[in-house]
Design a protein around this motif. Structure first.
Motif, mmCIF file in Angstrom:
data_model
loop_
_atom_site.group_PDB
_atom_site.id
_atom_site.type_symbol
_atom_site.label_atom_id
_atom_site.label_comp_id
_atom_site.label_asym_id
_atom_site.label_seq_id
_atom_site.Cartn_x
_atom_site.Cartn_y
_atom_site.Cartn_z
ATOM 1 N N LEU A 184 42.578 100.337 58.217
ATOM 2 C CA LEU A 184 42.442 100.653 56.795
ATOM 3 C C LEU A 184 41.137 100.106 56.229
ATOM 4 O O LEU A 184 40.442 100.780 55.452
ATOM 5 C CB LEU A 184 43.634 100.083 56.028
ATOM 6 N N ALA A 185 40.771 98.884 56.625
ATOM 7 C CA ALA A 185 39.516 98.297 56.157
ATOM 8 C C ALA A 185 38.312 99.067 56.681
ATOM 9 O O ALA A 185 37.297 99.213 55.993
ATOM 10 C CB ALA A 185 39.440 96.829 56.578
ATOM 11 N N LEU A 186 38.422 99.597 57.901
ATOM 12 C CA LEU A 186 37.323 100.391 58.455
ATOM 13 C C LEU A 186 37.132 101.680 57.660
ATOM 14 O O LEU A 186 35.998 102.076 57.345
ATOM 15 C CB LEU A 186 37.608 100.700 59.923
ATOM 16 N N ILE A 187 38.230 102.347 57.308
ATOM 17 C CA ILE A 187 38.120 103.571 56.501
ATOM 18 C C ILE A 187 37.553 103.261 55.115
ATOM 19 O O ILE A 187 36.709 103.998 54.578
ATOM 20 C CB ILE A 187 39.499 104.244 56.392
ATOM 21 N N ALA A 188 37.997 102.144 54.517
ATOM 22 C CA ALA A 188 37.473 101.755 53.201
ATOM 23 C C ALA A 188 35.984 101.440 53.276
ATOM 24 O O ALA A 188 35.230 101.720 52.330
ATOM 25 C CB ALA A 188 38.245 100.556 52.668
ATOM 26 N N THR A 189 35.531 100.890 54.379
ATOM 27 C CA THR A 189 34.099 100.615 54.543
ATOM 28 C C THR A 189 33.282 101.897 54.546
ATOM 29 O O THR A 189 32.167 101.954 54.006
ATOM 30 C CB THR A 189 33.866 99.833 55.849
ATOM 31 N N LEU A 190 33.815 102.956 55.126
ATOM 32 C CA LEU A 190 33.102 104.233 55.164
ATOM 33 C C LEU A 190 33.088 104.935 53.810
ATOM 34 O O LEU A 190 32.188 105.722 53.524
ATOM 35 C CB LEU A 190 33.735 105.151 56.213
ATOM 36 N N VAL A 191 34.080 104.644 52.959
ATOM 37 C CA VAL A 191 34.188 105.333 51.669
ATOM 38 C C VAL A 191 33.478 104.579 50.560
ATOM 39 O O VAL A 191 32.749 105.170 49.757
ATOM 40 C CB VAL A 191 35.677 105.550 51.308
ATOM 41 N N LEU A 192 33.676 103.246 50.501
ATOM 42 C CA LEU A 192 33.170 102.456 49.383
ATOM 43 C C LEU A 192 31.684 102.186 49.525
ATOM 44 O O LEU A 192 31.061 102.479 50.555
ATOM 45 C CB LEU A 192 33.945 101.132 49.299
ATOM 46 N N ALA A 193 31.123 101.594 48.459
ATOM 47 C CA ALA A 193 29.697 101.257 48.439
ATOM 48 C C ALA A 193 29.508 99.999 47.606
ATOM 49 O O ALA A 193 30.349 99.651 46.783
ATOM 50 C CB ALA A 193 28.867 102.407 47.858
ATOM 51 N N GLY A 194 28.394 99.314 47.834
ATOM 52 C CA GLY A 194 28.069 98.141 47.039
ATOM 53 C C GLY A 194 28.938 96.948 47.372
ATOM 54 O O GLY A 194 29.228 96.638 48.540
ATOM 55 N N ARG A 195 29.399 96.242 46.310
ATOM 56 C CA ARG A 195 30.225 95.046 46.500
ATOM 57 C C ARG A 195 31.576 95.370 47.118
ATOM 58 O O ARG A 195 32.112 94.580 47.914
ATOM 59 C CB ARG A 195 30.420 94.344 45.168
ATOM 60 N N ASP A 196 32.138 96.527 46.764
ATOM 61 C CA ASP A 196 33.427 96.911 47.348
ATOM 62 C C ASP A 196 33.311 97.109 48.859
ATOM 63 O O ASP A 196 34.220 96.750 49.619
ATOM 64 C CB ASP A 196 33.936 98.187 46.682
ATOM 65 N N ARG A 197 32.201 97.660 49.285
ATOM 66 C CA ARG A 197 32.001 97.848 50.727
ATOM 67 C C ARG A 197 31.846 96.494 51.433
ATOM 68 O O ARG A 197 32.370 96.302 52.539
ATOM 69 C CB ARG A 197 30.772 98.709 50.973
ATOM 70 N N THR A 198 31.156 95.562 50.787
ATOM 71 C CA THR A 198 31.024 94.218 51.362
ATOM 72 C C THR A 198 32.387 93.543 51.485
ATOM 73 O O THR A 198 32.688 92.875 52.493
ATOM 74 C CB THR A 198 30.089 93.382 50.483
ATOM 75 N N PHE A 199 33.228 93.711 50.463
ATOM 76 C CA PHE A 199 34.579 93.135 50.520
ATOM 77 C C PHE A 199 35.390 93.743 51.670
ATOM 78 O O PHE A 199 36.090 93.029 52.395
ATOM 79 C CB PHE A 199 35.276 93.377 49.182
ATOM 80 N N ALA A 200 35.301 95.053 51.841
ATOM 81 C CA ALA A 200 36.029 95.702 52.936
ATOM 82 C C ALA A 200 35.523 95.222 54.297
ATOM 83 O O ALA A 200 36.318 95.028 55.232
ATOM 84 C CB ALA A 200 35.894 97.222 52.818
ATOM 85 N N LEU A 201 34.221 95.005 54.418
ATOM 86 C CA LEU A 201 33.683 94.494 55.683
ATOM 87 C C LEU A 201 34.185 93.075 55.966
ATOM 88 O O LEU A 201 34.473 92.724 57.120
ATOM 89 C CB LEU A 201 32.151 94.513 55.632
ATOM 90 N N ARG A 202 34.303 92.263 54.923
ATOM 91 C CA ARG A 202 34.814 90.900 55.121
ATOM 92 C C ARG A 202 36.278 90.913 55.562
ATOM 93 O O ARG A 202 36.676 90.143 56.449
ATOM 94 C CB ARG A 202 34.649 90.104 53.833
ATOM 95 N N VAL A 203 37.076 91.796 54.951
ATOM 96 C CA VAL A 203 38.479 91.908 55.371
ATOM 97 C C VAL A 203 38.568 92.378 56.813
ATOM 98 O O VAL A 203 39.360 91.849 57.620
ATOM 99 C CB VAL A 203 39.237 92.854 54.429
#
Length: 299
Positions: free
Chosen positions: A57-76
């Motif tokens: 789920l975090a990998l899919i969110a990384t592909l969709v989100l951008a900016g700070r949200d993408r950084t948060f998904a990468l940390r998760v």
């Protein structure tokens, strides 16, 4: 273009196959860890989906989100990847976990390490609930940046049209004018002597005398409205005839003939005959005196 699409599809399918096989390998280790920390058979079976599923789920969110949200998904994604790696490593170090012969709640011989591993294994499901909900909310509220529409076709852009390089002019450009230069006859050299042709001067034409230009002064007209210059002087005012006391009394008598005594006041007389307040008071007293005398004679 078709080959490019087929290659991308094959790459995605290969990635899904690799991820599925990796999940199967990790599923065995995470199931045994869950059973060692007190989970029943059903919970131990679902435990790998909690950890590795949140990674997907975090990998899919990384592909969709951008900016700070993408950084948060990468940390998760990084945190749960590290946690899954640690638990798989512990499963490989402790052979008793394979046959589930280890004591309940015992993942390491050293107590601090055992406490840390139990805390890690039991906190992952709670973290999956929190981080998974946050990632899903970020994905649902994400507004992607609009991509500018491509108006030109790629295949047409590779073609060369010689007509497009020319300006669309309604009238053709006139040809350049070449000056016709005629060489004037110059001096003719004969031997060592030079002779020039005689040039006749043009006859002078008398010009008529120029008429004198009459200059007239024209008043400048202003478009601005005249401004007020203040109080009008007494000299500029129209003379107003002054009334005598007898004329004022006659006008006051005529104006107040049908007035009752209560209405005969200085202010009313002043407005009726348009006089000063002092004159209005004198006229009031005179009229009231006359009315009192007339009433006494009638009585």
């Amino acid at each position: 273009m078709n080959l490019h699409r087929k290659g991308r599809a094959a790459l995605v399918l290969a990635l899904v196959a690799v991820v599925g096989m990796a999940f199967r390998v990790s599923w065995n280790a995470l199931r045994d860890i869950a059973g060692a920390v007190g989970a029943d058979a059903t919970a131990a079976t679902l435990y790998p989906f909690v950890v590795d599923g949140l990674m997907a789920l975090a990998l899919i969110a990384t592909l969709v989100l951008a900016g700070r949200d993408r950084t948060f998904a990468l940390r998760v994604l990084g945190a749960y990847t590290a946690a899954s790696l640690i638990l798989n490593y512990v499963h490989g170090l402790v052979p008793e976990l394979h046959g589930r012969t280890v004591d309940w709640g015992r993942l390491a011989d050293w107590d601090p390490a055992n406490w840390a591993l139990v805390l890690l294994a039991t906190s992952l499901p709670v973290g999956s609930i929190y981080f998974g909900s946050d990632l899903v909310a970020k994905v649902l509220h994400h507004r992607p940046t609009p991509i500018p529409a491509v108006t030109a076709n790629v295949e047409e852009s590779t073609e060369t049209d010689p007509k497009r390089s020319m300006a669309d002019l309604p009238v053709s450009t006139p040809e350049s004018i070449t000056a016709n230069v005629t060489a004037l006859p110059g001096p003719v050299a004969v031997g060592f002597l030079k002779s020039t042709l005689p040039v006749k001067p043009l006859p002078s034409i008398p010009l008529p005398p120029a008429a004198p230009i009459e200059r007239r002064a024209v008043a400048a007209q202003s478009t601005r409205a005249p401004r007020a210059t203040g109080r009008v002087p007494e000299v500029a005012k129209s003379p107003r005839p002054r009334r005598t006391p007898e004329a004022l009394l006659s006008e006051a008598r005529a104006a107040t003939a049908d007035w009752p005594d209560g209405r005969v006041t200085a202010e009313g007389i002043r407005r009726a005959v348009r006089t000063s307040p002092a004159n209005a008071r004198l006229l009031r007293d005179t009229l009231l005196t006359e009315r009192a005398a007339s009433a006494a004679e009638v009585a």
